[in-house]
Design an enzyme around this catalytic site. Sequence first.
Site, PDB file in Angstrom:
ATOM      1  N   GLU A   1       5.847   7.306  11.984  1.00  0.00           N
ATOM      2  CA  GLU A   1       5.559   8.160  13.139  1.00  0.00           C
ATOM      3  C   GLU A   1       6.585   9.278  13.117  1.00  0.00           C
ATOM      4  O   GLU A   1       7.756   9.056  13.389  1.00  0.00           O
ATOM      5  CB  GLU A   1       5.685   7.318  14.409  1.00  0.00           C
ATOM      6  CG  GLU A   1       5.350   8.038  15.673  1.00  0.00           C
ATOM      7  CD  GLU A   1       5.480   7.114  16.871  1.00  0.00           C
ATOM      8  OE1 GLU A   1       6.607   7.030  17.421  1.00  0.00           O
ATOM      9  OE2 GLU A   1       4.489   6.472  17.248  1.00  0.00           O
TER      10      GLU A   1
ATOM     11  N   HIS B   1      17.066  32.865  10.304  1.00  0.00           N
ATOM     12  CA  HIS B   1      16.077  33.522  11.151  1.00  0.00           C
ATOM     13  C   HIS B   1      16.063  32.958  12.569  1.00  0.00           C
ATOM     14  O   HIS B   1      16.415  31.803  12.793  1.00  0.00           O
ATOM     15  CB  HIS B   1      14.675  33.340  10.562  1.00  0.00           C
ATOM     16  CG  HIS B   1      14.540  33.868   9.173  1.00  0.00           C
ATOM     17  ND1 HIS B   1      13.713  33.287   8.249  1.00  0.00           N
ATOM     18  CD2 HIS B   1      15.134  34.914   8.536  1.00  0.00           C
ATOM     19  CE1 HIS B   1      13.778  33.953   7.106  1.00  0.00           C
ATOM     20  NE2 HIS B   1      14.649  34.941   7.262  1.00  0.00           N
TER      21      HIS B   1
ATOM     22  N   ARG C   1       0.814  -1.221   0.000  1.00  0.00           N
ATOM     23  CA  ARG C   1       0.000   0.000   0.000  1.00  0.00           C
ATOM     24  C   ARG C   1       0.844   1.266   0.000  1.00  0.00           C
ATOM     25  O   ARG C   1       0.381   2.343  -0.330  1.00  0.00           O
ATOM     26  CB  ARG C   1      -0.907   0.041   1.241  1.00  0.00           C
ATOM     27  CG  ARG C   1      -1.875  -1.130   1.332  1.00  0.00           C
ATOM     28  CD  ARG C   1      -2.500  -1.197   2.711  1.00  0.00           C
ATOM     29  NE  ARG C   1      -1.438  -1.501   3.690  1.00  0.00           N
ATOM     30  CZ  ARG C   1      -1.606  -1.443   5.002  1.00  0.00           C
ATOM     31  NH1 ARG C   1      -2.763  -1.090   5.516  1.00  0.00           N
ATOM     32  NH2 ARG C   1      -0.618  -1.749   5.821  1.00  0.00           N
TER      33      ARG C   1
ATOM     34  N   HIS D   1      18.206  29.792  12.065  1.00  0.00           N
ATOM     35  CA  HIS D   1      17.857  28.685  11.176  1.00  0.00           C
ATOM     36  C   HIS D   1      17.637  29.200   9.758  1.00  0.00           C
ATOM     37  O   HIS D   1      17.070  30.272   9.558  1.00  0.00           O
ATOM     38  CB  HIS D   1      16.564  28.009  11.676  1.00  0.00           C
ATOM     39  CG  HIS D   1      16.027  26.998  10.735  1.00  0.00           C
ATOM     40  ND1 HIS D   1      14.915  27.233   9.951  1.00  0.00           N
ATOM     41  CD2 HIS D   1      16.464  25.754  10.424  1.00  0.00           C
ATOM     42  CE1 HIS D   1      14.686  26.156   9.209  1.00  0.00           C
ATOM     43  NE2 HIS D   1      15.605  25.265   9.476  1.00  0.00           N
TER      44      HIS D   1
ATOM     45  N   GLN E   1       2.511  25.495  17.392  1.00  0.00           N
ATOM     46  CA  GLN E   1       2.121  25.968  16.068  1.00  0.00           C
ATOM     47  C   GLN E   1       2.782  25.087  15.015  1.00  0.00           C
ATOM     48  O   GLN E   1       3.926  24.670  15.177  1.00  0.00           O
ATOM     49  CB  GLN E   1       2.583  27.420  15.904  1.00  0.00           C
ATOM     50  CG  GLN E   1       2.200  28.096  14.618  1.00  0.00           C
ATOM     51  CD  GLN E   1       2.607  29.565  14.640  1.00  0.00           C
ATOM     52  OE1 GLN E   1       2.358  30.267  15.610  1.00  0.00           O
ATOM     53  NE2 GLN E   1       3.243  30.024  13.575  1.00  0.00           N
TER      54      GLN E   1
ATOM     55  N   LYS F   1      13.845  41.182   2.805  1.00  0.00           N
ATOM     56  CA  LYS F   1      14.288  41.207   4.207  1.00  0.00           C
ATOM     57  C   LYS F   1      15.591  40.427   4.385  1.00  0.00           C
ATOM     58  O   LYS F   1      16.511  40.887   5.063  1.00  0.00           O
ATOM     59  CB  LYS F   1      13.193  40.625   5.103  1.00  0.00           C
ATOM     60  CG  LYS F   1      13.557  40.575   6.578  1.00  0.00           C
ATOM     61  CD  LYS F   1      12.407  40.087   7.444  1.00  0.00           C
ATOM     62  CE  LYS F   1      12.298  38.597   7.389  1.00  0.00           C
ATOM     63  NZ  LYS F   1      11.339  38.040   8.350  1.00  0.00           N
ATOM     64  N   ASP F   2      15.685  39.262   3.757  1.00  0.00           N
ATOM     65  CA  ASP F   2      16.876  38.432   3.924  1.00  0.00           C
ATOM     66  C   ASP F   2      18.117  39.025   3.243  1.00  0.00           C
ATOM     67  O   ASP F   2      19.239  38.665   3.580  1.00  0.00           O
ATOM     68  CB  ASP F   2      16.628  37.012   3.424  1.00  0.00           C
ATOM     69  CG  ASP F   2      15.720  36.214   4.350  1.00  0.00           C
ATOM     70  OD1 ASP F   2      15.428  36.691   5.471  1.00  0.00           O
ATOM     71  OD2 ASP F   2      15.298  35.110   3.959  1.00  0.00           O
TER      72      ASP F   2
ATOM     73  N   TYR G   1       6.960  22.409   9.423  1.00  0.00           N
ATOM     74  CA  TYR G   1       7.722  22.463  10.667  1.00  0.00           C
ATOM     75  C   TYR G   1       6.842  22.845  11.839  1.00  0.00           C
ATOM     76  O   TYR G   1       5.890  23.591  11.714  1.00  0.00           O
ATOM     77  CB  TYR G   1       8.964  23.342  10.556  1.00  0.00           C
ATOM     78  CG  TYR G   1       8.777  24.767  10.130  1.00  0.00           C
ATOM     79  CD1 TYR G   1       8.784  25.798  11.067  1.00  0.00           C
ATOM     80  CD2 TYR G   1       8.627  25.096   8.790  1.00  0.00           C
ATOM     81  CE1 TYR G   1       8.646  27.112  10.674  1.00  0.00           C
ATOM     82  CE2 TYR G   1       8.491  26.413   8.390  1.00  0.00           C
ATOM     83  CZ  TYR G   1       8.496  27.415   9.336  1.00  0.00           C
ATOM     84  OH  TYR G   1       8.347  28.712   8.948  1.00  0.00           O
TER      85      TYR G   1
ATOM     86  N   LYS H   1      12.468  24.560  16.554  1.00  0.00           N
ATOM     87  CA  LYS H   1      11.771  24.105  15.346  1.00  0.00           C
ATOM     88  C   LYS H   1      12.127  22.658  15.041  1.00  0.00           C
ATOM     89  O   LYS H   1      13.290  22.261  15.145  1.00  0.00           O
ATOM     90  CB  LYS H   1      12.190  24.941  14.131  1.00  0.00           C
ATOM     91  CG  LYS H   1      11.881  26.404  14.231  1.00  0.00           C
ATOM     92  CD  LYS H   1      12.418  27.146  13.012  1.00  0.00           C
ATOM     93  CE  LYS H   1      12.165  28.633  13.131  1.00  0.00           C
ATOM     94  NZ  LYS H   1      12.703  29.362  11.979  1.00  0.00           N
TER      95      LYS H   1
END
Length: 184
Positions: free
Chosen positions: A29, A63, A24, A120, A47, A169-170, A133, A73
């Site tokens: 996990e 960041h 299948r 990160h 979140q 921004k970066d 994430y 994260k």
Amino acid sequence: MTVTPLADLPDVLLITPKRFGDLRGWFSETWSRKAMLAAGVDTDFVQDNQALNAKKGTLRGLHFQKAPHAQGKLVRVLQGAIFDVAVDIRAGSPTYGKWAGATLTAEAGEQLWVPRGFAHGYCTLTDDTMLFYKVDGLYAPETEGGLAWNDPDLAIAWPLDGEPVLSDKDKTLPRLRDLGPVSF
């Protein structure tokens, strides 16, 4: 689930969930509180985020969020592949200013745990790369910070063919030596 500390930054963990397959497909996990506690990670996620990057060579980061809204994260790729990077920016840390990276692919299902106190970022290795994430702190734009992706003092070996695709921004983030102390 296999949990491997990265050699240069042992607080950053490469996590490879086991996949159980049959005709299948497969089952995996991807998060286990029990397994992560055994690896020394005690966190509650608040979140989930998902990002699509249309072009190979898209670079997001580096960041972080400062206290009181710092974030750890757990990053994984749902489609495509990335080179994922963490930079230790914890004042007084023996590995301050060091970076470690790992390739994460949808095919193999690797994940990277980036704890609080690390900047990160990632670079996409394929077009149409999708990430998922989990974070243990809510997004708070007033506490956002970042580092220049191309800081020569960090000398991150990004696997780029030419210039990366960057946000405005970066393009303007400071170098580590200009960052000053950050609390997490």
